[in-house]
Design an enzyme around this catalytic site. Structure first.
Site, short mmCIF file in Angstrom:
data_model
loop_
_atom_site.label_atom_id
_atom_site.label_comp_id
_atom_site.label_asym_id
_atom_site.label_seq_id
_atom_site.Cartn_x
_atom_site.Cartn_y
_atom_site.Cartn_z
N LYS A 74 10.44 36.82 19.12
CA LYS A 74 9.38 35.92 19.57
C LYS A 74 8.78 36.40 20.88
CE LYS A 74 8.36 31.17 20.95
NZ LYS A 74 8.86 29.79 21.14
N SER A 129 5.80 26.75 19.01
CA SER A 129 5.18 27.97 19.48
C SER A 129 5.72 29.24 18.84
CB SER A 129 5.35 28.06 21.00
OG SER A 129 6.73 28.11 21.34
N SER A 153 9.80 23.93 18.71
CA SER A 153 9.05 25.18 18.53
C SER A 153 9.64 26.12 17.50
CB SER A 153 8.92 25.92 19.87
OG SER A 153 8.11 25.18 20.75
#
Length: 378
Positions: A74, A129, A153
């Site tokens: 990520k 996210s 997220s």
């Protein structure tokens, strides 16, 4: 898409090589990512070097539980937390997309080709996210991608992209979040791959003897309570219905025993407390809400092993934004409390997009989440 465990088994046995697995992943990314925009960066040369190193380690006789598994990490800083995965044989192929600078809301990502899209419908967001990680896994570019979960997220994009998303107990794994609200997590296409991730990250001392048995070493069927709204949210009917049906399937499979509803769970809305801890409100209010919810959740987990809810209150929205709807309504309570949670695919809505079933356990009981979720097909 071959699973992470299947790739690793083939590389360890000599049926395949890490270089072959990584080369295939890079080819998939080159072919699909211009439309998907799941990656902010692709590290082709470094990935092939890493794959060759894995093949050398296998030839030297090392046992690598995730040998040759291509993964996404990520964001551009994702390598910082990937050390245990790399040591286990994973090969990072790139940084997955996260929201761009100045984004007012965190439900989409910005990849190297533009805005990240949902693989199920390009006019919908993948959630965020950990947007790129979820999209990359759902589209089969990589079998496993890391995430971090500060308000949902990992779990929200997992739900909206139809994959598995695990958030660890807050504080159990290293996190750079100074507020303590964020915890590391992973996105995979199957529960077995999430379990393989967890075994590497948690270590053998934490997981020895507990895998595959619902409730860890306990032999009884875990008990579960259902809540559609946690006592404060206002979810749409369709995600609730799909998640509840998924909960019933777990019960029908013998993975859980659903308890009678009894007195419904009524948590305080965690939103103001969460925002205060992020620097936008009254810390006294945050402490009060956290204390009330911790007490109520403590009582719940003395009665049941699991709490089951929809992962999100709504389906994936379009790229124009969520409006005034918080997609975090059912997830961020467990960032405030620190409980581990997992989103499991629950089915498709009328719009053709996935939604999720959220499983929540007492702190430190990730193995229970994985054992129960592993009985479902995803």
């Amino acid at each position: 898409m071959t699973s992470a465990r299947e790739i690793a088994a083939a590389v360890r046995s000599g049926a395949s090589t890490a270089v072959e697995a990584v080369t295939a992943a890079l080819a998939r990314i080159e072919r699909v990512d211009p439309a998907l925009c799941a990656f902010a960066e692709v590290w082709e040369e470094a990935a092939l070097r890493g794959a060759r190193t894995v093949d050398e380690r296998i030839a030297a006789g090392e046992h690598l539980p995730l040998a040759g598994v291509p993964i996404g990490v990520k964001g551009r800083r994702g390598l910082r937390g990937a050390g245990p995965l790399i040591a286990a044989g994973c090969v990072p192929v790139g940084a997955t997309a996260v929201p761009g600078p100045g984004t007012a809301w965190q439900t989409w990502g910005l990849g190297r080709y533009g805005r990240t899209v949902n693989p199920w419908r390009y006019d919908r967001t993948p959630g965020g996210s950990s947007a790129g990680s979820a999209a990359a896994v759902a589209a089969g570019l990589v079998p496993l991608a890391t995430g971090s979960d500060g308000a949902g997220s990992v779990r929200i994009p997992a739900a909206w992209c139809g994959v598995v998303g695990l958030k660890a107990t807050n504080g159990r794994l290293p996190s750079a979040d100074r507020t303590g609200l964020a915890a590391p997590g992973v996105l995979t296409r199957c529960v077995a791959d999430a379990e393989a991730y967890w075994r590497v990250l948690a270590g053998p001392a934490e997981t020895a003897g507990t895998a595959g048995t619902p409730g860890g070493r306990e032999r009884r069927t875990p008990t579960a309570l259902w809540s559609a709204d946690l006592g404060f949210a206002d979810p749409d009917p369709e995600p609730v219905a799909l998640a509840r049906a998924a909960a019933r399937r777990l019960a029908d499979a013998g993975a859980v025993r659903l308890l009678p509803p009894g007195r419904p769970l009524r948590l305080e809305d965690p939103g103001p407390a969460w925002l205060a801890l992020r620097g936008g409100g009254d810390l006294g209010t945050a402490a009060r809400v956290r204390a009330v919810n911790d007490r109520r959740l403590g009582a719940l987990f003395r009665r049941a092993d699991l709490l089951l809810t929809p992962t999100t209150p709504c389906a994936a929205h379009g790229h124009d934004g969520p409006g005034d709807r918080y997609s975090t309504a059912l997830t961020w309570a467990f960032n405030l409390s620190g409980h581990p949670a997992l989103s499991l695919p629950a089915g498709l809505g009328r719009d053709g997009c996935p939604v999720g079933l959220q499983l929540v356990a007492a702190p430190g009981r990730e193995e229970l989440l994985l054992a129960v979720a592993g009985s479902a097909r995803c």
